[in-house]
Design an enzyme around this catalytic site. Structure first.
Site, PDB file in Angstrom:
ATOM      1  N   VAL A  14       0.563  -1.436   0.139  1.00  0.00           N
ATOM      2  CA  VAL A  14      -0.099   0.566   0.393  1.00  0.00           C
ATOM      3  C   VAL A  14       1.091   1.114  -0.028  1.00  0.00           C
ATOM      4  CG1 VAL A  14      -1.802   0.866   1.272  1.00  0.00           C
ATOM      5  CG2 VAL A  14      -1.895  -0.692   0.980  1.00  0.00           C
ATOM      6  N   LYS A 105      -7.894  -1.032   9.734  1.00  0.00           N
ATOM      7  CA  LYS A 105      -8.356  -1.184  10.079  1.00  0.00           C
ATOM      8  C   LYS A 105      -8.755  -2.147  11.540  1.00  0.00           C
ATOM      9  CE  LYS A 105      -7.021  -5.625   7.221  1.00  0.00           C
ATOM     10  NZ  LYS A 105      -6.977  -6.262   6.465  1.00  0.00           N
ATOM     11  N   VAL A 132     -11.723   0.328   4.790  1.00  0.00           N
ATOM     12  CA  VAL A 132     -12.917  -0.906   4.010  1.00  0.00           C
ATOM     13  C   VAL A 132     -12.649  -0.272   3.234  1.00  0.00           C
ATOM     14  CG1 VAL A 132     -15.594  -1.414   5.035  1.00  0.00           C
ATOM     15  CG2 VAL A 132     -13.915   0.147   7.138  1.00  0.00           C
ATOM     16  N   GLY A 187      -1.676 -14.429  -5.266  1.00  0.00           N
ATOM     17  CA  GLY A 187      -1.511 -13.562  -4.259  1.00  0.00           C
ATOM     18  C   GLY A 187      -2.878 -12.878  -3.524  1.00  0.00           C
ATOM     19  N   LYS A 205     -13.824  -4.586   9.986  1.00  0.00           N
ATOM     20  CA  LYS A 205     -14.039  -3.930   8.815  1.00  0.00           C
ATOM     21  C   LYS A 205     -15.459  -3.248   9.313  1.00  0.00           C
ATOM     22  CE  LYS A 205     -11.044  -5.648   5.244  1.00  0.00           C
ATOM     23  NZ  LYS A 205     -10.783  -6.072   3.825  1.00  0.00           N
TER      24      LYS A 205
HETATM   25  N1  HSE Z   1      -7.391  -9.155   3.314  1.00  0.00           N
HETATM   26  C1  HSE Z   1      -8.260  -8.092   2.776  1.00  0.00           C
HETATM   27  C2  HSE Z   1      -9.283  -9.032   1.679  1.00  0.00           C
HETATM   28  C3  HSE Z   1      -8.133  -6.643   2.020  1.00  0.00           C
HETATM   29  O1  HSE Z   1      -8.528 -10.390   1.822  1.00  0.00           O
HETATM   30  O2  HSE Z   1     -10.151  -8.073   1.046  1.00  0.00           O
HETATM   31  C4  HSE Z   1      -6.736  -6.101   3.078  1.00  0.00           C
HETATM   32  O3  HSE Z   1      -8.117  -5.552   3.921  1.00  0.00           O
END
Ligand code: HSE
Length: 429
Positions: A14, A105, A132, A187, A205
Site C-alpha cells: 500500500v 482496519k 474498509v 496473491g 471492517k
Molecule cells: N485481506 C483483505 C481482503 C484486504 O482479502 O480483502 C485487506 O483488508
C-alpha cells in the site's frame, strides 16, 4: 502555493501504491488540493533493501521518531499494519499535532473511538477511508453526501480473499482447499490466511462501518463471526438449485432501534445485487431512509486501489490545513447511546439446513414435524435420492431465532430422525 509534507510509515504494497499515485499524479493533486504535497520521509525496516519502486534513498529511514518528531511534517500516513506499533505511532503523531491518514482496519476497529476523541481534542484529522473495502469510498460517502440519512441496513462483501475462494468453488468446481491454494498462488490470499478465512478481517471492517453508519462501537470480538473454512462445494451446488449464491457477508441492520450484526457465510438470492459480486471484488449494499438502496462496487485490496483511498484522504487533509475547515469536518459521527440503539448481535434469520437422512418411510415427516413443534416454518425442501440408503435432504426455513432452531435440531438428533446434520447456513432475507 501551500506546502504540505507527508511522513509515510511503511513502504509495503500500500505504501508503494500511495507513493506511486502521489508522484504520478503530482500536478493534478496539487491542483485539487491547492498544495504542494511532498513525501518528506518514509519509514522502512531496511534502507538498503532492493525495491521495485524508484524512491530517493535519502528520504528512507528506519527511525520512526525522526519522522514523528519532525516539525516540518504535517501528515503522518500509517501503512505498517498490525495493531500495537501502529497504535503507538498514530497516538504519538496526534499528540504532536500531526494529522493522520491510515489504511489500518485492525487499529481503527480496536482503538478507533479513543483515537478519534484524541484527534478531536488535538484539533487534527484522523482519516481512514482505506480501512474498509480498499478503493471503495464508503466511509466518506456515509460521512458526507449520505450524512442526512438514517441508515437502516448495511451489508458488505468486504473481504476479497474469501470472495475469490467462494467464487472459484462456485464457478470452477473446486473444494475449499484447492480454491484457497489458487488464491494463494494468485496473491489474493496470504501465506497464513487465518484472519481472512475465519472472518476476523471482515469483523474489523464491520466494526468500522457500524461506527460510521450507526454511531455505535461494538468490539470486533463481540461480533458474531463465522468464517468459510467448513464450507463444502456440495452445499454451494444445492443452494444454487434453490437460486442462491454463497457469500461471506458482514451485515448490520437497525430494526426499530435494535441493531443486529454478524459476519457469516450467507446464501444470497441470485436476484440480489450482492450475488453478482465475484472473485476479489468487494461491494457494500446500503439502505438509507432518504436515499433508499445504494450499492458500491470495486476492488477492496491491492496497492493501487488502496493507495487511491489513502491519497484521497491525504488530499482532504491538505485542503484543511491552514483553514478553519477542521471545525466542520467530522472526525466521527454523532455518538449514540445504548438507550437509542439496543445492540442485540444475532437475531432472526432464514436458514438452509442439509441433513443426511435414512431413505425410509416417515423420515421427512418426522423432521418436518419437529420444526413445526418449535414454531419454525419451512419454506422449501429438496431431497435428491439416487437409491442410496441415506440421502441429503435440504430444508430452507423461514425466519427463526437461532435458539429456536437449535432446540428443533436437538429434538431431531436426540430422536435419530436424521443420520447427520451436514451443514447449517444463514440465508439473507
Ligand atoms: N485481506 C483483505 C481482503 C484486504 O482479502 O480483502 C485487506 O483488508
Amino acid at each position: 502555493m501551500k506546502q504540505v509534507n507527508v511522513g509515510l510509515l511503511g513502504l509495503g504494497n500500500v505504501g508503494k501504491g500511495t507513493y506511486t499515485i502521489l508522484t504520478k499524479h503530482a500536478d493534478k493533486i496539487s491542483g485539487m488540493s491547492g498544495s504542494q504535497i511532498d513525501v518528506k520521509k518514509i519509514l522502512v525496516s531496511d534502507v538498503n533493501k532492493k525495491r521495485d519502486i524508484d524512491v530517493p534513498k535519502e528520504i528512507l529511514t528506519t527511525d520512526a521518531e525522526s519522522i514523528l518528531c519532525d516539525p516540518d511534517i504535517d501528515v503522518i500516513v500509517e501503512l505498517i499494519g498490525g495493531i500495537d506499533t501502529a497504535y503507538f505511532y498514530i497516538k504519538q503523531a496526534i499528540l504532536r499535532g500531526k494529522h493522520v491518514v491510515t489504511a489500518n482496519k485492525a487499529v481503527i476497529a480496536t482503538h478507533g473511538p479513543e483515537l478519534m476523541d484524541l484527534a478531536k481534542k488535538n484539533r487534527v484529522l484522523l482519516l481512514h477511508e482505506a480501512s474498509v473495502a480498499g478503493g471503495i469510498p464508503i466511509i466518506t460517502a456515509m460521512l458526507k453526501p449520505l450524512a442526512g440519512n438514517e441508515f437502516t441496513e448495511i451489508i458488505g462483501i468486504v473481504n476479497g480473499t474469501t470472495n475469490y475462494i467462494l467464487t472459484q468453488m462456485t464457478e470452477n468446481n473446486m473444494e475449499y482447499d484447492t480454491a484457497l491454494r489458487l488464491a494463494q498462488e494468485k496473491g489474493f490470499a496470504e501465506a497464513d490466511p487465518t484472519s481472512d478465512v475465519e472472518g476476523e478481517d471482515a469483523a474489523y471492517k464491520l466494526c468500522i462501518l457500524m461506527l460510521i453508519a450507526f454511531g455505535v462501537y461494538v468490539d470486533p470480538k463481540d461480533i458474531p463471526c463465522e468464517g468459510i473454512t467448513k464450507i463444502a462445494k456440495a452445499d454451494i451446488d444445492f443452494a444454487s438449485q434453490f437460486g442462491y449464491k454463497l457469500k461471506l457477508l458482514a451485515g448490520a441492520k437497525n430494526t426499530n432501534g435494535r441493531l443486529k450484526y454478524y459476519v457469516s457465510p450467507t446464501l444470497v438470492a441470485e436476484s440480489h445485487p450482492l450475488a453478482s459480486v465475484n472473485n476479489e471484488f468487494n461491494a457494500l449494499f446500503v439502505k438509507g431512509d432518504a436515499v433508499g438502496e445504494l450499492m458500491f462496487y470495486g476492488k477492496g485490496a491491492g496497492p493501487m486501489p488502496t493507495g487511491s483511498a489513502v491519497v484521497g484522504d491525504i488530499i482532504s487533509v491538505a485542503k484543511c490545513i491552514g483553514t478553519d475547515l477542521l471545525d466542520v469536518t467530522p472526525a466521527q459521527p454523532y455518538p449514540v447511546t445504548e438507550d437509542d440503539l439496543e445492540l442485540i448481535g444475532e437475531s432472526k434469520s432464514m436458514f438452509y439446513i442439509n441433513f443426511l437422512v435414512g431413505d425410509e418411510p416417515g423420515s421427512l415427516g418426522k423432521v418436518s414435524t419437529a420444526f413445526g413443534n418449535h414454531g419454525i416454518s419451512i419454506q422449501s425442501v429438496m431431497q435428491r435420492s439416487q437409491g442410496e440408503a441415506a440421502v441429503p435432504v435440504i430444508y430452507i426455513l423461514h425466519e427463526t431465532k437461532r435458539k429456536q432452531l437449535d432446540e428443533a435440531l436437538k429434538e431431531i438428533t436426540d430422536n435419530n430422525f436424521v443420520q447427520e446434520i451436514t451443514s447449517i447456513l444463514r440465508v439473507l432475507s
